[in-house]
Design an enzyme around this catalytic site. Structure first.
Site, PDB file in Angstrom:
ATOM      1  N   ALA A 144       0.872  -1.187   0.000  1.00 44.49           N
ATOM      2  CA  ALA A 144       0.000   0.000   0.000  1.00 44.49           C
ATOM      3  C   ALA A 144       0.901   1.227   0.000  1.00 44.49           C
ATOM      4  O   ALA A 144       2.048   1.170   0.464  1.00 44.49           O
ATOM      5  CB  ALA A 144      -0.880  -0.013   1.241  1.00 44.49           C
ATOM      6  N   GLY A 203       0.764  -5.001   0.974  1.00 44.51           N
ATOM      7  CA  GLY A 203      -0.444  -5.115   0.140  1.00 44.51           C
ATOM      8  C   GLY A 203      -0.151  -5.738  -1.219  1.00 44.51           C
ATOM      9  O   GLY A 203      -1.050  -6.336  -1.826  1.00 44.51           O
ATOM     10  N   GLU A 250      -0.171  -9.343  -0.532  1.00 40.98           N
ATOM     11  CA  GLU A 250      -1.572  -9.698  -0.261  1.00 40.98           C
ATOM     12  C   GLU A 250      -2.393  -9.730  -1.549  1.00 40.98           C
ATOM     13  O   GLU A 250      -3.265 -10.584  -1.723  1.00 40.98           O
ATOM     14  CB  GLU A 250      -2.158  -8.714   0.762  1.00 40.98           C
ATOM     15  CG  GLU A 250      -1.495  -8.867   2.126  1.00 40.98           C
ATOM     16  CD  GLU A 250      -1.855  -7.757   3.100  1.00 40.98           C
ATOM     17  OE1 GLU A 250      -1.423  -6.605   2.870  1.00 40.98           O
ATOM     18  OE2 GLU A 250      -2.565  -8.030   4.071  1.00 40.98           O
ATOM     19  N   GLU A 288       4.718  -4.988   7.216  1.00 42.15           N
ATOM     20  CA  GLU A 288       3.901  -3.966   7.881  1.00 42.15           C
ATOM     21  C   GLU A 288       4.336  -3.740   9.329  1.00 42.15           C
ATOM     22  O   GLU A 288       4.250  -2.628   9.851  1.00 42.15           O
ATOM     23  CB  GLU A 288       2.419  -4.358   7.843  1.00 42.15           C
ATOM     24  CG  GLU A 288       1.759  -4.200   6.482  1.00 42.15           C
ATOM     25  CD  GLU A 288       1.838  -5.437   5.597  1.00 42.15           C
ATOM     26  OE1 GLU A 288       2.697  -6.315   5.853  1.00 42.15           O
ATOM     27  OE2 GLU A 288       1.032  -5.521   4.656  1.00 42.15           O
TER      28      GLU A 288
HETATM   29  N1  CAA Z   1       4.654   3.316  -0.604  1.00 45.30           N
HETATM   30  C1  CAA Z   1       5.034   4.478  -1.149  1.00 45.30           C
HETATM   31  N2  CAA Z   1       6.175   4.636  -1.834  1.00 45.30           N
HETATM   32  C2  CAA Z   1       6.956   3.541  -1.972  1.00 45.30           C
HETATM   33  C3  CAA Z   1       6.611   2.292  -1.434  1.00 45.30           C
HETATM   34  C4  CAA Z   1       5.381   2.190  -0.728  1.00 45.30           C
HETATM   35  N3  CAA Z   1       4.944   1.039  -0.215  1.00 45.30           N
HETATM   36  N4  CAA Z   1       7.601   1.416  -1.717  1.00 45.30           N
HETATM   37  C5  CAA Z   1       8.526   2.087  -2.417  1.00 45.30           C
HETATM   38  N5  CAA Z   1       8.135   3.373  -2.575  1.00 45.30           N
HETATM   39  C6  CAA Z   1       8.848   4.451  -3.289  1.00 45.30           C
HETATM   40  C7  CAA Z   1      10.023   4.951  -2.464  1.00 45.30           C
HETATM   41  O1  CAA Z   1       9.591   5.878  -1.484  1.00 45.30           O
HETATM   42  C8  CAA Z   1      10.881   5.576  -3.529  1.00 45.30           C
HETATM   43  O2  CAA Z   1      10.351   6.823  -3.875  1.00 45.30           O
HETATM   44  P1  CAA Z   1      11.309   8.131  -3.901  1.00 45.30           P
HETATM   45  O3  CAA Z   1      12.305   7.833  -4.982  1.00 45.30           O
HETATM   46  O4  CAA Z   1      10.363   9.236  -4.252  1.00 45.30           O
HETATM   47  O5  CAA Z   1      11.930   8.232  -2.566  1.00 45.30           O
HETATM   48  C9  CAA Z   1      10.659   4.638  -4.722  1.00 45.30           C
HETATM   49  O6  CAA Z   1       9.437   3.940  -4.459  1.00 45.30           O
HETATM   50  C10 CAA Z   1      11.772   3.606  -4.871  1.00 45.30           C
HETATM   51  O7  CAA Z   1      11.898   2.916  -3.629  1.00 45.30           O
HETATM   52  P2  CAA Z   1      13.298   2.773  -2.852  1.00 45.30           P
HETATM   53  O8  CAA Z   1      14.198   3.918  -3.163  1.00 45.30           O
HETATM   54  O9  CAA Z   1      12.983   2.528  -1.416  1.00 45.30           O
HETATM   55  O10 CAA Z   1      13.853   1.454  -3.561  1.00 45.30           O
HETATM   56  P3  CAA Z   1      14.853   0.387  -2.945  1.00 45.30           P
HETATM   57  O11 CAA Z   1      15.225  -0.503  -4.078  1.00 45.30           O
HETATM   58  O12 CAA Z   1      15.937   1.050  -2.181  1.00 45.30           O
HETATM   59  O13 CAA Z   1      13.970  -0.445  -1.865  1.00 45.30           O
HETATM   60  C11 CAA Z   1      12.003  -1.615  -1.106  1.00 45.30           C
HETATM   61  C12 CAA Z   1      12.892  -1.209  -2.300  1.00 45.30           C
HETATM   62  C13 CAA Z   1      12.772  -2.584  -0.176  1.00 45.30           C
HETATM   63  C14 CAA Z   1      10.774  -2.327  -1.675  1.00 45.30           C
HETATM   64  C15 CAA Z   1      11.583  -0.356  -0.307  1.00 45.30           C
HETATM   65  O14 CAA Z   1      11.074   0.606  -1.217  1.00 45.30           O
HETATM   66  C16 CAA Z   1      10.529  -0.593   0.714  1.00 45.30           C
HETATM   67  O15 CAA Z   1      10.845  -1.096   1.794  1.00 45.30           O
HETATM   68  N6  CAA Z   1       9.255  -0.250   0.444  1.00 45.30           N
HETATM   69  C17 CAA Z   1       8.175  -0.353   1.373  1.00 45.30           C
HETATM   70  C18 CAA Z   1       7.716  -1.806   1.538  1.00 45.30           C
HETATM   71  C19 CAA Z   1       6.619  -1.904   2.598  1.00 45.30           C
HETATM   72  O16 CAA Z   1       6.840  -1.599   3.760  1.00 45.30           O
HETATM   73  N7  CAA Z   1       5.405  -2.313   2.186  1.00 45.30           N
HETATM   74  C20 CAA Z   1       4.273  -2.439   3.045  1.00 45.30           C
HETATM   75  C21 CAA Z   1       3.393  -1.220   2.936  1.00 45.30           C
HETATM   76  S1  CAA Z   1       2.092  -1.191   4.146  1.00 45.30           S
HETATM   77  C22 CAA Z   1       0.866  -2.152   3.492  1.00 45.30           C
HETATM   78  O17 CAA Z   1       0.974  -2.686   2.417  1.00 45.30           O
HETATM   79  C23 CAA Z   1      -0.370  -2.284   4.350  1.00 45.30           C
HETATM   80  C24 CAA Z   1      -1.318  -3.340   3.908  1.00 45.30           C
HETATM   81  O18 CAA Z   1      -1.386  -4.389   4.484  1.00 45.30           O
HETATM   82  C25 CAA Z   1      -2.231  -3.114   2.798  1.00 45.30           C
END
Ligand code: CAA
Length: 258
Positions: free
Chosen positions: A65, A109, A112, A132
């Site tokens: 998400a 998400g 999921e 999460e």
């Molecule tokens: N939401 C919003 N933006 C996201 C995102 C997310 N879930 N995942 C990645 N992005 C964005 C980053 O912020 C970044 O944007 P900017 O360049 O503007 O800063 C861009 O995508 C590229 O990401 P990274 O620079 O972080 O890329 P990376 O290769 O270094 O890392 C990653 C990749 C490990 C996937 C890392 O991006 C990450 O940890 N993302 C979040 C993963 C996460 O926590 N997901 C769970 C979300 S909560 C949820 O899903 C609730 C639910 O149950 C529905």
């Protein structure tokens, strides 16, 4: 409706939806979820489509998400809007089979969403995770329920409590992923599986899917009763006559979905 966060095409009898927010690793924001739900419902209602494929990019199926979009949400907003209800559930409500073609990150998400699909095909680079907990929350669209059913309690608990990711190989071994596909062939292979399904009798496909889903919802005895009733009901279709006649006559069946 022109889509901005996904692209949509039909390949033969397979509806293909590509998640397309590369700047955010296909993070699932509100706009994408509305568009995805619209596209899934359209394909589900389209008599020319027999199955649906959802794919992301090479780097990410979907990284979860959209954290930036939800960071300031309050509890009353989340609860009153039923944040993770409505359109978020469209894929799990599809009657036709949905195949997730996963490359790169399938997190939160995104993982999921893949688990709402009926079949997950993945490349070597696929990484599945429910991180999460690292954000101070828990999975909100089925992660705690579907992952444990897919891989068992020990792996699900470790992933959900510690945020550990699973490799494609581990996910295949654990039963989350159906098959690992070479990178360059992922979409073609997913469409091939989708086309194979679309060639079958649609009433039988829909009831086969519904019957398998029963296995997660009910007791063994109830599930067996449901399966038997469905099996009997398919003898009311022309496709059953055609399928069995084709076998006897040693030819390819031509199902007409009736
Ligand atoms: N939401 C919003 N933006 C996201 C995102 C997310 N879930 N995942 C990645 N992005 C964005 C980053 O912020 C970044 O944007 P900017 O360049 O503007 O800063 C861009 O995508 C590229 O990401 P990274 O620079 O972080 O890329 P990376 O290769 O270094 O890392 C990653 C990749 C490990 C996937 C890392 O991006 C990450 O940890 N993302 C979040 C993963 C996460 O926590 N997901 C769970 C979300 S909560 C949820 O899903 C609730 C639910 O149950 C529905």
């Amino acid at each position: 409706m022109a889509f901005e966060t996904i692209t949509v095409e039909t390949r033969g009898h397979v509806g293909v939806i590509t998640l397309d927010r590369p700047e955010a690793l296909n993070a699932l924001n509100a706009a994408l979820i509305v568009e995805l739900a619209t596209a899934v419902r359209r394909f589900d209602d389209d008599s020319g489509v027999g199955s649906i494929v959802i794919i992301g990019s090479e780097k990410a199926f979907a990284a979860g998400a959209d954290i930036k979009e939800m960071a300031e949400r309050t509890y009353p907003q989340a609860s009153l809007d039923d944040f993770m209800g409505g359109d978020w559930l469209a894929v799990s409500r599809a009657r036709k089979p949905v195949i997730a073609a996963v490359s790169g990150y399938a997190l939160g998400g995104g993982c999921e969403l893949a688990m709402m699909c009926d079949i997950i095909l993945a490349t070597e680079s696929a990484r599945f995770g429910l991180p999460e907990i690292t954000l101070g929350v828990i999975p909100g669209v089925g992660g705690t329920q579907r992952l444990v059913r897919a891989v068992g309690k020990a792996k699900a608990m470790e992933m959900i409590l510690s945020g550990r990711f699973m490799t494609a190989e581990e996910a295949e071994r654990a039963g989350l992923v159906s098959r690992i596909i070479p990178d360059a062939e992922l979409l073609d292979e997913a469409v091939k599986v989708g086309e194979k399904i679309a060639d079958m009798s649609l009433p039988a496909v829909i009831l086969a899917k519904a019957s398998v889903e029963r296995a997660f919802e009910t007791t063994l005895e109830e599930g067996l009763n449901y399966e038997r009733a469905v099996f009997y009901s398919l003898f009311a279709t022309d496709d059953q006559k055609e399928g069995m006649a084709a076998f006897v006559e040693k030819r390819q069946a031509r199902f007409r979905d009736r």
